[in-house]
Design a protein around this motif. Structure first.
Motif, short mmCIF file in Angstrom:
data_model
loop_
_atom_site.label_atom_id
_atom_site.label_comp_id
_atom_site.label_asym_id
_atom_site.label_seq_id
_atom_site.Cartn_x
_atom_site.Cartn_y
_atom_site.Cartn_z
N THR A 156 0.82 -1.21 0.00
CA THR A 156 0.00 0.00 0.00
C THR A 156 0.86 1.27 0.00
OG1 THR A 156 -0.12 0.00 2.42
CG2 THR A 156 -1.86 -1.17 1.21
N HIS A 157 2.17 1.11 0.06
CA HIS A 157 3.12 2.23 0.12
C HIS A 157 2.68 3.21 1.20
CE1 HIS A 157 6.50 4.47 -1.12
NE2 HIS A 157 5.89 5.38 -1.85
N SER A 158 2.61 2.67 2.41
CA SER A 158 2.14 3.48 3.53
C SER A 158 2.89 3.11 4.80
CB SER A 158 0.64 3.27 3.74
OG SER A 158 0.38 1.93 4.13
N LEU A 159 2.81 4.02 5.78
CA LEU A 159 3.34 3.77 7.11
C LEU A 159 2.19 3.69 8.09
CD1 LEU A 159 6.33 6.31 7.24
CD2 LEU A 159 6.48 3.82 7.00
N VAL A 160 2.25 2.70 8.98
CA VAL A 160 1.22 2.54 10.01
C VAL A 160 1.89 2.65 11.37
CG1 VAL A 160 -0.51 1.00 11.02
CG2 VAL A 160 -0.19 1.06 8.54
N ARG A 161 1.38 3.57 12.19
CA ARG A 161 1.98 3.76 13.51
C ARG A 161 1.68 2.59 14.43
NH1 ARG A 161 2.37 9.30 15.97
NH2 ARG A 161 0.28 9.62 15.15
N LEU A 162 2.74 2.07 15.06
CA LEU A 162 2.59 0.99 16.02
C LEU A 162 2.69 1.48 17.45
CD1 LEU A 162 4.85 -1.72 14.33
CD2 LEU A 162 2.40 -1.34 14.03
N PHE A 163 3.58 2.44 17.68
CA PHE A 163 3.80 3.01 19.01
C PHE A 163 3.94 4.53 18.87
CE2 PHE A 163 5.75 -1.21 18.83
CZ PHE A 163 5.09 -1.86 19.86
N ASP A 164 3.47 5.26 19.86
CA ASP A 164 3.54 6.72 19.79
C ASP A 164 4.60 7.31 20.71
OD1 ASP A 164 2.38 6.32 22.23
OD2 ASP A 164 0.49 7.35 21.75
N GLU A 165 5.57 6.49 21.08
CA GLU A 165 6.66 6.92 21.96
C GLU A 165 7.95 7.05 21.16
OE1 GLU A 165 8.99 5.34 26.01
OE2 GLU A 165 7.42 4.13 25.06
N ASP A 166 8.76 8.06 21.47
CA ASP A 166 10.06 8.24 20.81
C ASP A 166 11.04 7.20 21.35
OD1 ASP A 166 12.39 9.04 19.63
OD2 ASP A 166 12.44 11.05 20.50
N ARG A 167 11.38 6.22 20.54
CA ARG A 167 12.33 5.19 20.95
C ARG A 167 13.52 5.11 20.02
NH1 ARG A 167 12.06 1.72 24.68
NH2 ARG A 167 14.25 2.33 24.53
N ARG A 168 13.91 6.23 19.46
CA ARG A 168 15.10 6.24 18.62
C ARG A 168 16.35 5.84 19.39
NH1 ARG A 168 15.07 12.13 16.54
NH2 ARG A 168 14.14 12.38 18.62
N ASP A 169 16.33 6.07 20.71
CA ASP A 169 17.48 5.71 21.54
C ASP A 169 17.68 4.20 21.59
OD1 ASP A 169 15.06 5.46 22.98
OD2 ASP A 169 16.14 5.52 24.88
N ALA A 170 16.64 3.43 21.27
CA ALA A 170 16.78 1.97 21.24
C ALA A 170 17.60 1.52 20.04
CB ALA A 170 15.40 1.31 21.20
N VAL A 171 17.63 2.35 18.98
CA VAL A 171 18.44 2.06 17.80
C VAL A 171 19.86 2.58 18.02
CG1 VAL A 171 18.66 2.35 15.31
CG2 VAL A 171 16.40 2.26 16.35
N ASN A 172 19.96 3.83 18.37
CA ASN A 172 21.26 4.47 18.61
C ASN A 172 21.11 5.34 19.84
OD1 ASN A 172 23.75 5.67 18.52
ND2 ASN A 172 23.32 6.92 16.71
N ILE A 173 21.82 5.01 20.89
CA ILE A 173 21.63 5.66 22.18
C ILE A 173 21.89 7.16 22.11
CG2 ILE A 173 23.97 5.33 23.06
CD1 ILE A 173 22.61 4.56 25.77
N SER A 174 22.71 7.61 21.15
CA SER A 174 23.02 9.03 21.05
C SER A 174 21.94 9.81 20.29
CB SER A 174 24.37 9.24 20.35
OG SER A 174 24.31 8.78 19.01
N VAL A 175 21.01 9.12 19.63
CA VAL A 175 19.93 9.75 18.86
C VAL A 175 20.49 10.92 18.03
CG1 VAL A 175 17.59 10.67 18.91
CG2 VAL A 175 18.33 9.14 20.71
#
Length: 206
Positions: free
Chosen positions: A107-126
């Motif tokens: 569908t070439h779309s993004l669906v939100r799963l969580f509404d919390e900023d968790r970029r730190d889980a990918v890279n702690i320095s964000v």
């Protein structure tokens, strides 16, 4: 995942929680589902020019990523035909300040799963406004294959997807950087079963 995403898209459309694509406008992650227009993947930029544009770091811009840019980046990383050939091996997630989205190539779309900023889980320095995370389903490979071989194949597929996204980024003035590990166990965070594994992550910014 596809039936779940399609059902979510249908529900969000019915409740009016979907956003359409104004192309040149900055992506606004305030909707639960975001639809993109199909990008124009026929560009005059040569591979040589793209390679000359490739820079790991030369001073980043705070300018936001547009719908058009993210549409092309996602389509480069997972077009319909390649996704079908790979039999759903790789699933792409987008981590931004507004939450975590799952990408659906059909569908070439993004669906939100969580509404919390968790970029730190990918890279702690964000250090980037956006991360693409490539998760891989090991169950798409024959059960008789050794686990180490399956895991390596999953990583190679993810690196191919991320490499195509990086090439598109170089052709459009975006910057990407590839990560081979993350700060936290994303399978647990994304509530994926034991067949899934983290394959690669990629920061995206201007």
């Amino acid at each position: 995942m596809k039936p779940t995403l399609l059902a979510a898209v249908a529900l969000l459309l019915a409740t009016g929680c979907a956003a359409s694509d104004p192309e040149d406008a900055p992506v606004s992650f305030d909707a639960d589902v975001i639809f993109f227009s199909e990008p124009d993947m026929t560009r005059s930029t040569t591979v040589g020019e793209a390679l000359r544009n490739h820079r790991i770091y030369d001073g980043y811009s705070d300018e936001p990523i547009t719908f058009k840019e993210l549409s092309g980046l996602l389509r480069a990383a997972s077009d319909r035909e390649r996704a079908a050939e790979q039999k759903g091996t790789t699933r792409i997630y987008v981590f931004v300040a507004e939450g975590i989205y799952a990408y659906d190539a059909e569908t070439h779309s993004l669906v939100r799963l969580f509404d919390e900023d968790r970029r730190d889980a990918v890279n702690i320095s964000v250090d980037a406004p956006m991360y693409l995370v490539y998760m891989a389903d090991q169950a798409t490979y024959p059960a008789a294959l050794p686990a180490a071989l399956v895991q390596e194949a999953c990583r190679m597929v993810a690196e191919t997807d991320a490499g195509l996204a990086a090439l598109y980024a170089d052709m459009t003035g975006l910057h990407t950087y590839l990560f081979e590990d993350t700060a936290e166990d994303l399978c647990v965070m994304l509530e994926l079963d034991a067949n899934w594994m983290f394959a690669r992550a990629q920061s995206v910014r201007k």
